[in-house]
Motif scaffolding. Structure first.
Motif, PDB file in Angstrom:
ATOM      1  N   THR A  41       0.889  -1.158   0.000  1.00  0.00           N
ATOM      2  CA  THR A  41       0.000   0.000   0.000  1.00  0.00           C
ATOM      3  C   THR A  41       0.922   1.202   0.000  1.00  0.00           C
ATOM      4  OG1 THR A  41      -0.224  -0.066   2.402  1.00  0.00           O
ATOM      5  CG2 THR A  41      -1.946  -1.154   1.123  1.00  0.00           C
ATOM      6  N   ALA A  42       0.716   2.138   0.888  1.00  0.00           N
ATOM      7  CA  ALA A  42       1.617   3.283   0.936  1.00  0.00           C
ATOM      8  C   ALA A  42       1.703   3.787   2.355  1.00  0.00           C
ATOM      9  CB  ALA A  42       1.126   4.402   0.024  1.00  0.00           C
ATOM     10  N   THR A  43       2.724   4.578   2.591  1.00  0.00           N
ATOM     11  CA  THR A  43       2.913   5.185   3.892  1.00  0.00           C
ATOM     12  C   THR A  43       3.306   6.634   3.683  1.00  0.00           C
ATOM     13  OG1 THR A  43       4.089   5.042   5.988  1.00  0.00           O
ATOM     14  CG2 THR A  43       5.328   4.439   4.044  1.00  0.00           C
ATOM     15  N   THR A  44       2.920   7.481   4.591  1.00  0.00           N
ATOM     16  CA  THR A  44       3.292   8.883   4.529  1.00  0.00           C
ATOM     17  C   THR A  44       4.472   9.099   5.447  1.00  0.00           C
ATOM     18  OG1 THR A  44       0.994   9.492   4.169  1.00  0.00           O
ATOM     19  CG2 THR A  44       2.464  11.240   4.883  1.00  0.00           C
ATOM     20  N   THR A  45       5.456   9.788   4.925  1.00  0.00           N
ATOM     21  CA  THR A  45       6.635  10.083   5.726  1.00  0.00           C
ATOM     22  C   THR A  45       6.857  11.572   5.747  1.00  0.00           C
ATOM     23  OG1 THR A  45       8.095   9.905   3.805  1.00  0.00           O
ATOM     24  CG2 THR A  45       7.745   7.898   5.112  1.00  0.00           C
ATOM     25  N   GLY A  46       7.692  12.008   6.646  1.00  0.00           N
ATOM     26  CA  GLY A  46       8.095  13.414   6.670  1.00  0.00           C
ATOM     27  C   GLY A  46       9.203  13.609   5.658  1.00  0.00           C
ATOM     28  N   LYS A  47      10.113  14.473   5.967  1.00  0.00           N
ATOM     29  CA  LYS A  47      11.227  14.752   5.082  1.00  0.00           C
ATOM     30  C   LYS A  47      12.078  13.488   4.915  1.00  0.00           C
ATOM     31  CE  LYS A  47      14.944  18.050   4.459  1.00  0.00           C
ATOM     32  NZ  LYS A  47      15.637  19.200   5.012  1.00  0.00           N
ATOM     33  N   PRO A  48      12.424  13.113   3.671  1.00  0.00           N
ATOM     34  CA  PRO A  48      13.204  11.896   3.461  1.00  0.00           C
ATOM     35  C   PRO A  48      14.549  11.964   4.172  1.00  0.00           C
ATOM     36  CG  PRO A  48      12.398  12.766   1.383  1.00  0.00           C
ATOM     37  CD  PRO A  48      12.108  13.798   2.439  1.00  0.00           C
ATOM     38  N   VAL A 114       3.809  16.278 -17.974  1.00  0.00           N
ATOM     39  CA  VAL A 114       2.625  16.707 -17.224  1.00  0.00           C
ATOM     40  C   VAL A 114       3.091  17.626 -16.103  1.00  0.00           C
ATOM     41  CG1 VAL A 114       1.265  14.620 -17.691  1.00  0.00           C
ATOM     42  CG2 VAL A 114       2.684  14.727 -15.657  1.00  0.00           C
ATOM     43  N   ARG A 115       2.145  18.192 -15.397  1.00  0.00           N
ATOM     44  CA  ARG A 115       2.464  18.954 -14.192  1.00  0.00           C
ATOM     45  C   ARG A 115       2.347  17.989 -13.023  1.00  0.00           C
ATOM     46  NH1 ARG A 115       3.856  23.709 -13.584  1.00  0.00           N
ATOM     47  NH2 ARG A 115       3.029  24.415 -15.550  1.00  0.00           N
ATOM     48  N   GLY A 116       3.388  17.921 -12.183  1.00  0.00           N
ATOM     49  CA  GLY A 116       3.406  17.027 -11.031  1.00  0.00           C
ATOM     50  C   GLY A 116       2.470  17.504  -9.940  1.00  0.00           C
ATOM     51  N   SER A 117       2.199  16.635  -8.980  1.00  0.00           N
ATOM     52  CA  SER A 117       1.305  16.977  -7.873  1.00  0.00           C
ATOM     53  C   SER A 117       1.870  18.103  -7.010  1.00  0.00           C
ATOM     54  CB  SER A 117       1.015  15.743  -7.012  1.00  0.00           C
ATOM     55  OG  SER A 117       2.216  15.155  -6.561  1.00  0.00           O
ATOM     56  N   GLU A 133      -3.605   8.675  -0.859  1.00  0.00           N
ATOM     57  CA  GLU A 133      -2.989   9.992  -0.720  1.00  0.00           C
ATOM     58  C   GLU A 133      -2.369  10.530  -2.003  1.00  0.00           C
ATOM     59  OE1 GLU A 133      -1.430  10.025   3.763  1.00  0.00           O
ATOM     60  OE2 GLU A 133      -0.523   8.492   2.501  1.00  0.00           O
ATOM     61  N   ALA A 134      -1.861   9.633  -2.854  1.00  0.00           N
ATOM     62  CA  ALA A 134      -1.143  10.118  -4.041  1.00  0.00           C
ATOM     63  C   ALA A 134      -0.943   9.006  -5.054  1.00  0.00           C
ATOM     64  CB  ALA A 134       0.218  10.674  -3.628  1.00  0.00           C
ATOM     65  N   VAL A 135      -0.700   9.416  -6.283  1.00  0.00           N
ATOM     66  CA  VAL A 135      -0.247   8.502  -7.327  1.00  0.00           C
ATOM     67  C   VAL A 135       1.275   8.487  -7.228  1.00  0.00           C
ATOM     68  CG1 VAL A 135      -0.106   8.110  -9.807  1.00  0.00           C
ATOM     69  CG2 VAL A 135      -2.211   9.032  -8.798  1.00  0.00           C
ATOM     70  N   ILE A 136       1.865   7.289  -7.253  1.00  0.00           N
ATOM     71  CA  ILE A 136       3.308   7.171  -7.078  1.00  0.00           C
ATOM     72  C   ILE A 136       3.940   6.763  -8.395  1.00  0.00           C
ATOM     73  CG2 ILE A 136       5.157   5.985  -5.838  1.00  0.00           C
ATOM     74  CD1 ILE A 136       3.117   5.672  -3.509  1.00  0.00           C
ATOM     75  N   GLY A 137       4.976   7.493  -8.776  1.00  0.00           N
ATOM     76  CA  GLY A 137       5.672   7.184 -10.014  1.00  0.00           C
ATOM     77  C   GLY A 137       7.016   7.873 -10.082  1.00  0.00           C
ATOM     78  N   PHE A 138       7.812   7.422 -11.027  1.00  0.00           N
ATOM     79  CA  PHE A 138       9.130   7.992 -11.283  1.00  0.00           C
ATOM     80  C   PHE A 138       8.999   9.102 -12.312  1.00  0.00           C
ATOM     81  CE2 PHE A 138       9.812   3.363 -10.501  1.00  0.00           C
ATOM     82  CZ  PHE A 138      10.514   3.458  -9.317  1.00  0.00           C
ATOM     83  N   SER A 139       9.815  10.155 -12.176  1.00  0.00           N
ATOM     84  CA  SER A 139       9.788  11.249 -13.139  1.00  0.00           C
ATOM     85  C   SER A 139      11.008  12.137 -12.949  1.00  0.00           C
ATOM     86  CB  SER A 139       8.519  12.097 -12.961  1.00  0.00           C
ATOM     87  OG  SER A 139       8.525  12.727 -11.688  1.00  0.00           O
ATOM     88  N   PRO A 151       7.242  18.699   3.105  1.00  0.00           N
ATOM     89  CA  PRO A 151       6.594  17.702   3.957  1.00  0.00           C
ATOM     90  C   PRO A 151       5.132  17.999   4.261  1.00  0.00           C
ATOM     91  CG  PRO A 151       8.194  18.977   5.218  1.00  0.00           C
ATOM     92  CD  PRO A 151       8.318  19.407   3.793  1.00  0.00           C
ATOM     93  N   SER A 152       4.671  19.211   3.977  1.00  0.00           N
ATOM     94  CA  SER A 152       3.269  19.533   4.243  1.00  0.00           C
ATOM     95  C   SER A 152       2.344  19.079   3.108  1.00  0.00           C
ATOM     96  CB  SER A 152       3.106  21.040   4.462  1.00  0.00           C
ATOM     97  OG  SER A 152       3.332  21.742   3.255  1.00  0.00           O
ATOM     98  N   LYS A 153       2.927  18.627   1.974  1.00  0.00           N
ATOM     99  CA  LYS A 153       2.129  18.192   0.827  1.00  0.00           C
ATOM    100  C   LYS A 153       2.193  16.679   0.669  1.00  0.00           C
ATOM    101  CE  LYS A 153       2.789  22.448  -1.787  1.00  0.00           C
ATOM    102  NZ  LYS A 153       3.312  23.027  -3.026  1.00  0.00           N
ATOM    103  N   LYS A 154       1.115  16.076   0.246  1.00  0.00           N
ATOM    104  CA  LYS A 154       1.046  14.632  -0.020  1.00  0.00           C
ATOM    105  C   LYS A 154       1.316  14.416  -1.504  1.00  0.00           C
ATOM    106  CE  LYS A 154      -0.495  13.633   4.134  1.00  0.00           C
ATOM    107  NZ  LYS A 154       0.486  13.623   5.133  1.00  0.00           N
ATOM    108  N   THR A 155       2.553  14.103  -1.836  1.00  0.00           N
ATOM    109  CA  THR A 155       2.932  13.893  -3.226  1.00  0.00           C
ATOM    110  C   THR A 155       3.624  12.544  -3.376  1.00  0.00           C
ATOM    111  OG1 THR A 155       5.044  15.027  -2.890  1.00  0.00           O
ATOM    112  CG2 THR A 155       3.203  16.373  -3.652  1.00  0.00           C
ATOM    113  N   GLY A 156       3.576  11.981  -4.578  1.00  0.00           N
ATOM    114  CA  GLY A 156       4.136  10.657  -4.797  1.00  0.00           C
ATOM    115  C   GLY A 156       5.188  10.590  -5.878  1.00  0.00           C
ATOM    116  N   GLY A 157       5.706  11.729  -6.308  1.00  0.00           N
ATOM    117  CA  GLY A 157       6.707  11.741  -7.373  1.00  0.00           C
ATOM    118  C   GLY A 157       8.091  11.358  -6.867  1.00  0.00           C
ATOM    119  N   VAL A 158       8.649  10.281  -7.416  1.00  0.00           N
ATOM    120  CA  VAL A 158      10.017   9.872  -7.112  1.00  0.00           C
ATOM    121  C   VAL A 158      10.884  10.513  -8.192  1.00  0.00           C
ATOM    122  CG1 VAL A 158      11.587   7.926  -6.792  1.00  0.00           C
ATOM    123  CG2 VAL A 158       9.163   7.694  -6.175  1.00  0.00           C
TER     124      VAL A 158
END
Length: 182
Positions: A41-48, A114-117, A133-139, A151-158
């Motif tokens: 599934t997914a998990t939300t983290t703070g700053k990597p 495209v424009r990222g989240s 929370e987000a679509v996860i993908g590489f870009s 960290p205040s935004k829920k984004t999934g862009g790697v």
């Protein structure tokens, strides 16, 4: 009252110094030996957190076999692996605030630009997971940037460098296997 505040600030500063002085260096960190989950599934983290220093030539344990993209969350690294289990390319990435759980995925969609989240114009988008929370993908950002995510935004862009995104785009078509490890 001012005296109590001064004592409290001094105590916090002293404890912060002690914590930073006793923290291990990245080279002293032990390798993580967890095995990946099969129910992602997914998990939300703070700053990597910064990646541990590991050998980028060696594939992580539990990363499967055959042609696949391997994404190591703790290492913040991706490997493109051919059908003969040979690494064709490896590179570091900047994860976002929402990360997939370890497990097996498949590329579900792709987009040229495209424009990222996070509002940044991105290219060579290779999506492999969808969470609440987000679509996860590489870009890659068109401007080539790889900043730490807000960290205040829920984004999934790697995010990755543009040359690495070019390699990912050529390698990972719809249905390509993506293995996420801790």
């Amino acid at each position: 009252m001012a005296g109590l505040t001064a004592v409290a600030v001094a105590a916090v500063a002293f404890l912060a110094y002690q914590a930073s002085a006793s923290a291990p260096a990245p080279s002293e960190l032990a390798a993580d030996s967890r095995t990946p989950s099969v129910a992602p599934t997914a998990t939300t983290t703070g700053k990597p957190k910064p990646p541990p220093q590991k050998d980028p030539i060696t594939l992580p344990e539990g990363s499967g076999t055959g042609e696949r993209v391997v994404y190591a969350l703790d290492d913040r690294r991706v490997w493109l692996v051919d059908a003969k289990n040979k690494i064709t390319k490896t590179f570091t990435v900047m994860p976002s605030t929402v990360s997939p759980l370890p497990g097996n995925y498949a590329v579900t969609s792709r987009a040229g630009t495209v424009r990222g989240s996070d509002g940044v114009q991105i290219e060579h988008v290779v999506r492999f997971a969808i969470t609440q929370e987000a679509v996860i993908g590489f870009s890659a950002a068109v401007d080539g940037s790889m900043p730490s995510p807000d960290p205040s935004k829920k984004t999934g862009g790697v995010r990755m460098k543009r040359a690495d995104a070019d390699a990912m785009w050529a390698f990972a078509s719809i249905g390509a296997k993506v293995v996420v490890v801790p």
